[in-house]
Design an enzyme around this catalytic site. Structure first.
Site, PDB file in Angstrom:
ATOM      1  N   ASP A 250       0.810  -1.138  -0.089  1.00 47.94           N
ATOM      2  CA  ASP A 250       0.021  -0.014   0.042  1.00 47.94           C
ATOM      3  C   ASP A 250       0.945   1.377   0.087  1.00 47.94           C
ATOM      4  OD1 ASP A 250      -3.254   0.259   0.654  1.00 47.94           O
ATOM      5  OD2 ASP A 250      -1.932   2.099   1.307  1.00 47.94           O
ATOM      6  N   ALA A 279       1.384   1.164  -6.062  1.00 51.08           N
ATOM      7  CA  ALA A 279       1.155  -0.347  -6.292  1.00 51.08           C
ATOM      8  C   ALA A 279       1.789  -0.793  -7.597  1.00 51.08           C
ATOM      9  CB  ALA A 279      -0.370  -0.642  -6.221  1.00 51.08           C
ATOM     10  N   CYS A 339     -14.336  -0.644  -7.411  1.00 47.84           N
ATOM     11  CA  CYS A 339     -15.458   0.036  -6.573  1.00 47.84           C
ATOM     12  C   CYS A 339     -16.076   1.321  -7.394  1.00 47.84           C
ATOM     13  CB  CYS A 339     -15.023   0.225  -5.312  1.00 47.84           C
ATOM     14  SG  CYS A 339     -13.633   1.230  -5.137  1.00 47.84           S
TER      15      CYS A 339
END
Length: 396
Positions: A250, A279, A339
């Site tokens: 992360d 990432a 998402c």
């Protein structure tokens, strides 16, 4: 009861609103000078083009979604008792679903509280009042939440683009009680640490709970790479289920520190490592090192939160899939998540498979997943379900 009236334009269909549609857009309404003078979040009576009442709604002339339906009763009084009733209904469902008080208590329109998100962490709660009416009634909403749940602490999280679209500020604040630091959250056999005051969103992503569980089953007995790991949602669950090792990646050092605390609390710290960094760069570096993992999970932020970002977002998802696929051992598992509201499942899956193909790999789709049952979907908003997870086995 005397309250302002807002009316649909002539010939604009009222039937969807009569049957439960949660919104009316500004371009379907008669918004005159009087209406524009109403404070954002004013409670109004909504009428159709023939002046027949449709129900009680919240009105915000500054928002594209100018009407948010609250009640089909045009005489409903939106007060603490009304809020308590909606909260109790939401609580009853969650108490049937979960043995412990750690879940999303209110998921906006689906729970009859449009624009309101409430996550529960034991006796501490985080509210996101993302609609003007809820922000205007935050004190009453706080009192109702205390009455229904006995909340010890309530924090208002005002971050996120949705509030800006409503013309609201981004000032977060403690509404009730005290929160001294990160809280412990038991989930899927692991112990997580959630920073309610300074973490992303409300501090923990409850929506991924069932996907954490399925990925953990697939990862048992092997090595795991958890990319965009946040506080270790996938990796800690995998270790609890018997993964031999997990590397969490992360860009946020505080998030990885919480993941390490969670591994300590879960008793899996000896098998858990972290790497801080971008990432994409870290995945490139791991490939350069010749590293492979039995399970690779990529759960990035929303690359396509709205339609204007869709094309670029899909390219980013394709890149994630390509880089992730290069790191999966033969016969291993690749889990890809999105998402993004603007990218539906078909578009996301297509981009992901394109990336896997560009990595020179072949795959079979084992399963697809979405948000957990504490994130119910409003029937009229089902097409916009945001969370997608695709579980793939990369062929030997």
């Amino acid at each position: 009861m005397t309250r302002p009236t807002i009316r649909l334009r002539p010939k604009k269909p009222a039937q969807p609103l009569r049957f439960g549609a949660p919104w009316a857009y500004a371009d379907t309404l008669v918004i005159d000078r009087r209406a524009r003078a109403l404070a954002p979040g004013t409670i109004v009576t909504l009428e159709d083009g023939e002046r027949q009442p449709l129900g009680t709604a919240a009105f915000n002339a500054t928002s594209k979604i100018s009407i948010r339906m609250l009640d089909t009763d045009p005489a409903a009084e939106i007060d603490q008792a009304w809020l308590e009733s909606r909260l109790q209904t939401a609580l009853t469902l969650r108490e049937k679903l979960f043995d412990a008080p750690f879940y999303r208590l209110v998921h906006a329109e689906a729970d009859g509280l449009p624009g309101v998100v409430i996550d529960r962490f034991g006796d501490s709660f985080v509210i996101q009042p993302n609609a003007a009416w809820a922000d205007a009634m935050i004190d009453t909403l706080t009192a109702a939440l205390i009455a229904v749940t006995g909340a010890r602490a309530i924090y208002k999280n005002a971050s996120g683009r949705t509030r800006a679209l409503e013309g609201l500020d981004d000032t977060s604040s403690l509404l009730h009680g005290t929160i001294d630091g990160p809280v412990d959250v038991p989930m899927n056999g692991a112990a997580y640490r959630a920073d309610l005051l300074g973490g992303q969103k409300t501090g923990l992503f409850y929506d991924q709970r069932p996907n954490h569980a399925l990925a953990a089953r697939l990862a048992k007995g092997g090595s795991v790479l958890d990319v965009f790991a946040h506080v270790g949602g996938f990796s800690l669950a995998a270790l609890a289920a018997g993964a031999t090792s997990a590397l969490a990646v992360d860009a946020s050092a505080p998030a990885l520190a919480l993941a390490e605390e969670g591994a300590q609390a879960s008793g899996t710290a000896p098998r858990f490592t972290t790497r801080e960094g971008d990432a994409f760069q870290v995945m490139d570096a791991l490939a350069g090192e010749g590293r492979t993992f039995d399970t690779v999970i990529c759960d990035p932020p929303a690359f396509a939160p709205a339609k204007p970002a869709l094309e670029a977002g899909l390219r980013a998802y394709e890149r994630v899939a390509r880089l992730g696929a290069q790191l999966v051992a033969p016969g291993g598992t690749l889990v890809l998540c999105s998402c993004s509201h603007a990218a539906d499942l078909d578009a996301f899956r297509t981009a992901s498979l394109k990336g896997i193909g560009k990595a020179g790999r072949r795959a079979q789709i084992v399963a697809t997943g979405g948000a957990g049952p504490d994130h119910p979907v409003h029937p009229y908003l089902a097409a916009t379900s945001y969370l997608k997870a695709v579980f793939l086995r990369l062929m030997p």
